[in-house]
Write a protein that holds these residues in place. Structure first.
Motif, PDB file in Angstrom:
ATOM      1  N   ARG A 146      35.580 -10.847  92.743  1.00 52.97           N
ATOM      2  CA  ARG A 146      37.008 -10.636  92.523  1.00 52.97           C
ATOM      3  C   ARG A 146      37.660 -10.351  93.871  1.00 52.97           C
ATOM      4  NH1 ARG A 146      38.098  -5.839  88.808  1.00 52.97           N
ATOM      5  NH2 ARG A 146      37.644  -7.332  87.169  1.00 52.97           N
ATOM      6  N   VAL A 147      38.820 -10.943  94.088  1.00 55.85           N
ATOM      7  CA  VAL A 147      39.572 -10.687  95.315  1.00 55.85           C
ATOM      8  C   VAL A 147      40.318  -9.367  95.148  1.00 55.85           C
ATOM      9  CG1 VAL A 147      41.448 -11.526  96.784  1.00 55.85           C
ATOM     10  CG2 VAL A 147      39.804 -13.148  95.815  1.00 55.85           C
ATOM     11  N   ASP A 148      40.307  -8.557  96.179  1.00 55.01           N
ATOM     12  CA  ASP A 148      41.025  -7.291  96.130  1.00 55.01           C
ATOM     13  C   ASP A 148      42.520  -7.532  96.299  1.00 55.01           C
ATOM     14  OD1 ASP A 148      41.865  -4.654  96.212  1.00 55.01           O
ATOM     15  OD2 ASP A 148      41.183  -4.319  98.264  1.00 55.01           O
ATOM     16  N   GLY A 149      43.266  -7.327  95.231  1.00 53.09           N
ATOM     17  CA  GLY A 149      44.717  -7.427  95.305  1.00 53.09           C
ATOM     18  C   GLY A 149      45.359  -6.075  95.537  1.00 53.09           C
ATOM     19  N   THR A 150      44.637  -4.995  95.195  1.00 54.93           N
ATOM     20  CA  THR A 150      45.233  -3.664  95.246  1.00 54.93           C
ATOM     21  C   THR A 150      45.279  -3.096  96.661  1.00 54.93           C
ATOM     22  OG1 THR A 150      44.434  -3.315  93.007  1.00 54.93           O
ATOM     23  CG2 THR A 150      45.217  -1.382  94.183  1.00 54.93           C
ATOM     24  N   PRO A 192      47.089  -3.514  91.138  1.00 54.83           N
ATOM     25  CA  PRO A 192      48.112  -3.514  92.199  1.00 54.83           C
ATOM     26  C   PRO A 192      49.425  -2.886  91.745  1.00 54.83           C
ATOM     27  CG  PRO A 192      46.987  -5.635  92.154  1.00 54.83           C
ATOM     28  CD  PRO A 192      46.513  -4.859  90.951  1.00 54.83           C
ATOM     29  N   LYS A 193      49.901  -3.264  90.557  1.00 60.76           N
ATOM     30  CA  LYS A 193      51.175  -2.744  90.052  1.00 60.76           C
ATOM     31  C   LYS A 193      51.103  -1.225  89.873  1.00 60.76           C
ATOM     32  CE  LYS A 193      54.412  -3.385  86.146  1.00 60.76           C
ATOM     33  NZ  LYS A 193      54.524  -2.026  85.647  1.00 60.76           N
ATOM     34  N   GLY A 194      50.055  -0.741  89.217  1.00 63.29           N
ATOM     35  CA  GLY A 194      49.912   0.694  88.979  1.00 63.29           C
ATOM     36  C   GLY A 194      49.757   1.486  90.264  1.00 63.29           C
ATOM     37  N   ALA A 195      48.984   0.963  91.201  1.00 68.19           N
ATOM     38  CA  ALA A 195      48.772   1.672  92.466  1.00 68.19           C
ATOM     39  C   ALA A 195      50.074   1.792  93.249  1.00 68.19           C
ATOM     40  CB  ALA A 195      47.714   0.958  93.293  1.00 68.19           C
ATOM     41  N   VAL A 196      50.810   0.703  93.352  1.00 70.22           N
ATOM     42  CA  VAL A 196      52.060   0.719  94.117  1.00 70.22           C
ATOM     43  C   VAL A 196      53.105   1.599  93.434  1.00 70.22           C
ATOM     44  CG1 VAL A 196      53.984  -0.711  94.930  1.00 70.22           C
ATOM     45  CG2 VAL A 196      51.627  -1.470  95.293  1.00 70.22           C
ATOM     46  N   GLU A 197      53.231   1.495  92.110  1.00 75.28           N
ATOM     47  CA  GLU A 197      54.187   2.361  91.402  1.00 75.28           C
ATOM     48  C   GLU A 197      53.864   3.827  91.647  1.00 75.28           C
ATOM     49  OE1 GLU A 197      55.332  -0.489  87.588  1.00 75.28           O
ATOM     50  OE2 GLU A 197      53.884   1.127  87.308  1.00 75.28           O
ATOM     51  N   ASN A 198      52.600   4.191  91.482  1.00 70.76           N
ATOM     52  CA  ASN A 198      52.208   5.591  91.676  1.00 70.76           C
ATOM     53  C   ASN A 198      52.441   6.046  93.110  1.00 70.76           C
ATOM     54  OD1 ASN A 198      50.557   7.094  89.296  1.00 70.76           O
ATOM     55  ND2 ASN A 198      50.485   4.886  89.056  1.00 70.76           N
ATOM     56  N   LEU A 199      52.141   5.199  94.050  1.00 70.09           N
ATOM     57  CA  LEU A 199      52.354   5.539  95.449  1.00 70.09           C
ATOM     58  C   LEU A 199      53.842   5.744  95.734  1.00 70.09           C
ATOM     59  CD1 LEU A 199      50.982   5.943  98.161  1.00 70.09           C
ATOM     60  CD2 LEU A 199      51.110   3.472  98.523  1.00 70.09           C
ATOM     61  N   GLU A 200      54.683   4.889  95.181  1.00 65.50           N
ATOM     62  CA  GLU A 200      56.132   5.022  95.394  1.00 65.50           C
ATOM     63  C   GLU A 200      56.668   6.337  94.839  1.00 65.50           C
ATOM     64  OE1 GLU A 200      57.639   1.326  93.816  1.00 65.50           O
ATOM     65  OE2 GLU A 200      57.247   0.268  95.706  1.00 65.50           O
ATOM     66  N   PHE A 201      56.061   6.865  93.773  1.00 68.44           N
ATOM     67  CA  PHE A 201      56.506   8.133  93.201  1.00 68.44           C
ATOM     68  C   PHE A 201      56.282   9.300  94.161  1.00 68.44           C
ATOM     69  CE2 PHE A 201      55.093   6.237  88.892  1.00 68.44           C
ATOM     70  CZ  PHE A 201      56.314   5.616  88.709  1.00 68.44           C
ATOM     71  N   ILE A 202      55.255   9.228  95.003  1.00 69.06           N
ATOM     72  CA  ILE A 202      54.859  10.375  95.829  1.00 69.06           C
ATOM     73  C   ILE A 202      55.104  10.185  97.320  1.00 69.06           C
ATOM     74  CG2 ILE A 202      53.136  11.141  94.146  1.00 69.06           C
ATOM     75  CD1 ILE A 202      50.996   9.847  96.031  1.00 69.06           C
ATOM     76  N   LEU A 203      55.399   8.982  97.740  1.00 73.33           N
ATOM     77  CA  LEU A 203      55.461   8.638  99.163  1.00 73.33           C
ATOM     78  C   LEU A 203      56.411   9.527  99.960  1.00 73.33           C
ATOM     79  CD1 LEU A 203      53.798   6.561 100.627  1.00 73.33           C
ATOM     80  CD2 LEU A 203      55.649   4.929 100.360  1.00 73.33           C
ATOM     81  N   ALA A 204      57.537   9.863  99.403  1.00 76.35           N
ATOM     82  CA  ALA A 204      58.537  10.647 100.146  1.00 76.35           C
ATOM     83  C   ALA A 204      58.047  12.056 100.490  1.00 76.35           C
ATOM     84  CB  ALA A 204      59.836  10.732  99.347  1.00 76.35           C
ATOM     85  N   ALA A 205      57.167  12.617  99.675  1.00 76.46           N
ATOM     86  CA  ALA A 205      56.684  13.980  99.912  1.00 76.46           C
ATOM     87  C   ALA A 205      55.474  14.043 100.842  1.00 76.46           C
ATOM     88  CB  ALA A 205      56.336  14.648  98.579  1.00 76.46           C
ATOM     89  N   LEU A 206      54.758  12.944 100.974  1.00 74.59           N
ATOM     90  CA  LEU A 206      53.497  12.972 101.721  1.00 74.59           C
ATOM     91  C   LEU A 206      53.638  13.343 103.199  1.00 74.59           C
ATOM     92  CD1 LEU A 206      51.481  10.011 100.176  1.00 74.59           C
ATOM     93  CD2 LEU A 206      51.492  12.434  99.537  1.00 74.59           C
ATOM     94  N   PRO A 207      54.619  12.813 103.947  1.00 74.32           N
ATOM     95  CA  PRO A 207      54.695  13.204 105.367  1.00 74.32           C
ATOM     96  C   PRO A 207      54.815  14.712 105.572  1.00 74.32           C
ATOM     97  CG  PRO A 207      56.009  11.250 104.994  1.00 74.32           C
ATOM     98  CD  PRO A 207      55.585  11.755 103.630  1.00 74.32           C
ATOM     99  N   HIS A 208      55.591  15.373 104.743  1.00 75.79           N
ATOM    100  CA  HIS A 208      55.739  16.830 104.881  1.00 75.79           C
ATOM    101  C   HIS A 208      54.408  17.527 104.602  1.00 75.79           C
ATOM    102  CE1 HIS A 208      57.503  20.786 104.898  1.00 75.79           C
ATOM    103  NE2 HIS A 208      57.026  21.012 103.686  1.00 75.79           N
ATOM    104  N   GLY A 209      53.739  17.127 103.537  1.00 75.18           N
ATOM    105  CA  GLY A 209      52.447  17.739 103.218  1.00 75.18           C
ATOM    106  C   GLY A 209      51.420  17.526 104.314  1.00 75.18           C
ATOM    107  N   ILE A 210      51.376  16.337 104.867  1.00 78.00           N
ATOM    108  CA  ILE A 210      50.418  16.020 105.929  1.00 78.00           C
ATOM    109  C   ILE A 210      50.774  16.766 107.214  1.00 78.00           C
ATOM    110  CG2 ILE A 210      49.576  14.141 107.401  1.00 78.00           C
ATOM    111  CD1 ILE A 210      49.736  12.400 104.772  1.00 78.00           C
TER     112      ILE A 210
END
Length: 162
Positions: free
Chosen positions: A18-22, A132-150
């Motif tokens: 299987r090709v990795d799309g995610t 791919p769809k689920g991973a990107v959607e979930n990432l978009e939900f949290i992306l804005a907070a990650l730089p501060h946490g890191i």
């Protein structure tokens, strides 16, 4: 820049069936932002192999952020959360709580995710879905907070500045 690693966990993908799309979808979702993907790998659903790879990415590569995808469901072979729990020192439950909460507005299947997030030393590890769809959607939900946490985790900002 946030030094990032992407780890795809897939039996079929690791065997070339299987090709990795995610993994590429995740990379595209964080492109043009403050993230730099410095490492990518695809491995099978083997708890010890996943744990060793996470330790390598944290301890040797010293990445700021690791985004795993795959292995978070109910299948007997889905062991990504268990492998992650073996290597983290602190859990960060709010990240996956937010992902599940937002995902429930899209599909009731979101409640079936066993994804976790946690910290090993200066690295944040987050389990994302395998699609791919689920991973990107979930990432978009949290992306804005990650730089501060890191930033806080690394000690370069906030009240924890070293």
């Amino acid at each position: 820049m946030i030094r990032t690693g992407i780890l795809t966990i897939s039996d079929k993908g690791s065997r070339g069936e299987r090709v990795d799309g995610t993994g590429p979808a995740i990379r595209k979702a964080i492109d043009d932002k403050e993230y730099k993907v410095e490492y990518y790998n695809m491995i099978p659903d083997e708890i010890d192999l996943i744990s060793k790879e996470l330790i390598y990415m944290c301890d040797e590569l010293k990445l700021d952020l690791i985004l795993t995808n795959g292995g978070t469901g109910f299948s007997k072979r889905d062991v990504t959360p268990e492998a992650t729990l073996k290597v983290i020192k602190k859990q960060a439950p709010g990240i996956c709580e937010a992902m599940r909460q937002k995902s429930l507005a899209i599909t009731p299947k979101a409640m079936l995710s066993r994804a976790i997030a946690g910290i090993r030393d200066d690295t944040l590890i987050i389990n994302l879905p395998g699609s791919p769809k689920g991973a990107v959607e979930n990432l978009e939900f949290i992306l804005a907070a990650l730089p501060h946490g890191i930033e806080i985790l690394s000690g370069s900002g906030g009240e924890c500045a070293r």
